[in-house]
Design a protein around this motif. Structure first.
Motif, PDB file in Angstrom:
ATOM      1  N   VAL A 164      -6.147   5.328  -7.344  1.00 15.26           N
ATOM      2  CA  VAL A 164      -5.556   4.055  -7.748  1.00 15.26           C
ATOM      3  C   VAL A 164      -6.546   2.938  -7.450  1.00 15.26           C
ATOM      4  N   THR A 165      -6.766   2.064  -8.427  1.00 13.39           N
ATOM      5  CA  THR A 165      -7.679   0.933  -8.231  1.00 13.39           C
ATOM      6  C   THR A 165      -6.939  -0.397  -8.080  1.00 13.39           C
ATOM      7  N   ALA A 166      -5.740  -0.501  -8.603  1.00 11.69           N
ATOM      8  CA  ALA A 166      -4.942  -1.732  -8.489  1.00 11.69           C
ATOM      9  C   ALA A 166      -3.492  -1.387  -8.855  1.00 11.69           C
ATOM     10  N   PRO A 167      -2.536  -2.149  -8.303  1.00 19.33           N
ATOM     11  CA  PRO A 167      -2.682  -3.312  -7.414  1.00 19.33           C
ATOM     12  C   PRO A 167      -2.862  -2.891  -5.956  1.00 19.33           C
ATOM     13  N   PRO A 168      -3.315  -3.826  -5.103  1.00 23.78           N
ATOM     14  CA  PRO A 168      -3.561  -3.480  -3.698  1.00 23.78           C
ATOM     15  C   PRO A 168      -2.307  -2.964  -2.987  1.00 23.78           C
ATOM     16  N   GLY A 169      -1.129  -3.478  -3.368  1.00 22.03           N
ATOM     17  CA  GLY A 169       0.088  -3.068  -2.674  1.00 22.03           C
ATOM     18  C   GLY A 169       0.347  -1.576  -2.781  1.00 22.03           C
ATOM     19  N   VAL A 170       0.065  -0.989  -3.945  1.00 25.01           N
ATOM     20  CA  VAL A 170       0.267   0.449  -4.116  1.00 25.01           C
ATOM     21  C   VAL A 170      -0.752   1.217  -3.289  1.00 25.01           C
ATOM     22  N   ARG A 171      -1.984   0.737  -3.253  1.00 26.77           N
ATOM     23  CA  ARG A 171      -3.012   1.400  -2.438  1.00 26.77           C
ATOM     24  C   ARG A 171      -2.625   1.385  -0.964  1.00 26.77           C
ATOM     25  N   HIS A 172      -2.120   0.246  -0.474  1.00 23.34           N
ATOM     26  CA  HIS A 172      -1.732   0.149   0.938  1.00 23.34           C
ATOM     27  C   HIS A 172      -0.573   1.090   1.248  1.00 23.34           C
ATOM     28  N   ARG A 173       0.393   1.174   0.349  1.00 22.24           N
ATOM     29  CA  ARG A 173       1.525   2.069   0.587  1.00 22.24           C
ATOM     30  C   ARG A 173       1.072   3.532   0.579  1.00 22.24           C
ATOM     31  N   MET A 174       0.133   3.869  -0.313  1.00 23.73           N
ATOM     32  CA  MET A 174      -0.368   5.238  -0.336  1.00 23.73           C
ATOM     33  C   MET A 174      -1.122   5.559   0.950  1.00 23.73           C
TER      34      MET A 174
END
Length: 336
Positions: free
Chosen positions: A303-313
């Motif tokens: 995942v490259t965006a959005p940051p919120g999904v990256r942080h949750r992962m």
């Protein structure tokens, strides 16, 4: 669905129309002549002619030398042996819902002009009254209850009359209103009625219709209305509301098939990236659900965006390591 319609659906629709036009032009045809005209085997031609007769089309066979197949009333009746309901059933079977080709649509236009004048408008209405969208919404595999008023509503669409509709919404609240039926859509296993109402265009699940009483008042139909185009707009709007969040990601080429199986029509595949992977866009209802889904696909997806999904992962990954990354102590079986 009537037995007439069921029998027609089992046939090749292009041959069906071609056989009817052939019967209209000639006083009589044989299976051999149909075979030559349509480039099919004589056995197939005979089976098609028999299926037409069994389906209720006014076709009959003449036995003996010089025999063949004829339309009731002779070839110059311009298919007037068809009843109004049969003409409607025919055009429901071979209309746009059947995936008609351009050549098929041209044949349909010819057949419309061959019908008796009183049937032409209803035949054309029947041909454009139904859209089939095979992709269901959501992951539920619970089959809906059979729609009780499907035939009545389809009849109202074809005849172009308003309907007094009783409807139970998703919260169980029942209301009644007068609607202007414009078309019927089969979305996966669920049937929908597309209508105009006092508050604009509305879509009703037909299995939630509690009553449908046709009136004699004509439907107010937009002059440029096209059911297929209208349904595409409706489906896109519903999809946007159901999956408003978009995630940008890159995927290994071998993982695209896995993503298609896991995400269905929520996946849009783009072009290759400079490192040999594939750009993708994934839609979902919110960051929490998408992070949970994509965490199980990290072997293929970044995942490259959005940051919120990256942080949750990342949080999900830490929790997995915390729970499963250390050897278990205690509670095991020990040999003596």
């Amino acid at each position: 669905m009537t037995a007439f319609h069921e029998n027609l659906v089992r046939m090749r629709f292009d041959r069906l129309v071609a056989v009817l036009l052939l019967l209209q032009r000639r006083e009589q045809v044989t299976a051999a002549e149909v075979s030559r005209e349509l480039d099919v085997s004589e056995r197939t031609a005979r089976r098609d002619l028999e299926a037409l007769a069994m389906a209720g089309v006014p076709v009959y066979s003449v036995r003996g030398r010089g025999g063949g197949w004829r339309l009731v009333g002779g070839a110059r009746t311009d298919l007037s042996g068809l009843t109004a309901s049969e003409a409607r059933a025919l055009f429901l079977a071979v209309g746009p819902a059947s995936g008609a080709t351009p050549a098929m649509k041209a044949a349909l236009r010819k057949l419309v002009h061959a019908l008796p004048k009183p049937f032409q408008m209803e035949a054309e209405a029947a041909a454009s009254s139904l859209v089939v969208d095979p992709q269901r919404w959501g992951a539920s595999r619970i089959e809906p209850r059979p729609p009780r008023f499907l035939d009545e509503l389809q009849d109202a669409v074809i005849r172009g009359v308003q309907v007094s509709l009783g409807y139970v919404d998703g919260k169980g609240v029942e209301t009644r209103r007068t609607v202007h039926p414009l078309g019927i859509v089969a979305k996966g296993p669920v049937w929908y009625l597309v209508s105009n109402t006092e508050t604009g265009r509305r879509v009703f699940r037909i299995d939630r219709v509690s009553s449908a009483d046709p009136t004699e008042n004509p439907v107010q139909r937009p002059g440029d209305f096209d059911l297929a185009e209208s349904w595409n707009e409706i489906a896109e709007e519903v999809d946007r509301k159901r999956t408003p969040l978009e995630v940008s990601a890159v995927c290994t080429p071998e993982g695209i098939g896995v993503l298609r199986m896991a995400l269905g029509d929520r996946l849009d595949v783009g072009g290759p990236t400079t490192d040999g992977r594939v750009a993708v866009v994934i839609r979902g209802p919110n960051e929490y659900i998408l992070a949970g889904e994509l965490s199980g696909l990290v072997e293929w997806v970044e995942v490259t965006a959005p940051p919120g999904v990256r942080h949750r992962m990342a949080s999900i990954g830490n929790a997995l390591v915390e729970r499963y990354g250390r050897p278990r102590t205690g509670g095991g079986l020990h040999s003596s």
